[in-house]
Design a protein around this motif. Structure first.
Motif: not given
Length: 195
Positions: A44-46, A48-49, A41-42, A12
């Motif tokens: 990447m965060t999604l 990872y979670v 950015a969204g 990413y």
């Protein structure tokens, strides 16, 4: 697991760098550039979670404080292949009122003879048709140890301090089997009826 997360994070990061280069060199409206950066950015965060749920491997995180044990599997250590043993448990977390508070999840614990003994007794009760619950208590019940038991504990602890090699990305949870107790699944607490 950790290796997978690091690999995805690196992928990413490269993708984000490529996006930045494209957005800086392209003649696009600033709103389009902003939306593309926010979407990246969204995503990447999604990722990872949610990666833990997508991978389908047993969790090596801390057990819930109260849970229902559905089943377990013990994998004995193999000294010829230099493989550490594991105890895999399929459990469902319970909330404060003893209601299931999620979907069943597989957990992986390091092999320990005391844990294996507790799990085998619990599996026998499950096979007999009982519903078995588990509780993890930070403070194990106080025991009156004899000198022989204390010497055995010291010897066991000194053996456990030796370096255990883990596979890439595998972490070892410090878990004391004395903190785990299996018993009959407690009945859910139902609210009282209004008069």
């Amino acid at each position: 697991m950790t290796f997978t997360i690091l690999t995805l994070a690196g992928a990413y990061a490269l993708l984000a760098a490529l996006l930045v280069i494209i957005l800086l060199s392209a003649r696009l409206h600033p709103a389009v550039k902003l939306v593309a950066a926010a979407a990246m950015a969204g995503l990447m965060t999604l990722t990872y979670v949610d990666i833990g749920e997508l991978r389908g491997l047993p969790s090596d995180s801390r057990l819930p404080d109260s849970f229902k044990l559905h089943w377990a599997r013990v994998v004995e250590p193999n000294t010829l292949r230099n493989e550490a043993g594991h105890v895999f448990m399929w459990i469902e977390a319970l909330d404060k009122d003893n209601y299931p508070s999620g979907t069943p999840r597989a957990y992986q614990l390091p092999y320990d003879p005391e844990l294996v003994q507790k799990v085998e007794v619990a599996l026998g009760k499950i096979s007999a048709g009982e519903s078995i619950g588990g509780k993890v208590d930070a403070k194990p019940p106080a025991q009156d140890n004899t000198a022989e038991e204390l010497a055995a504990q010291v010897q066991t602890q000194s053996r456990q301090t030796e370096d255990q090699s883990a596979q890439t990305g595998e972490r070892f949870l410090k878990f004391d089997p004395a903190n785990l107790a299996f018993g009959e699944l407690p009945a859910p607490v139902t609210p009282s009826k209004p008069n």
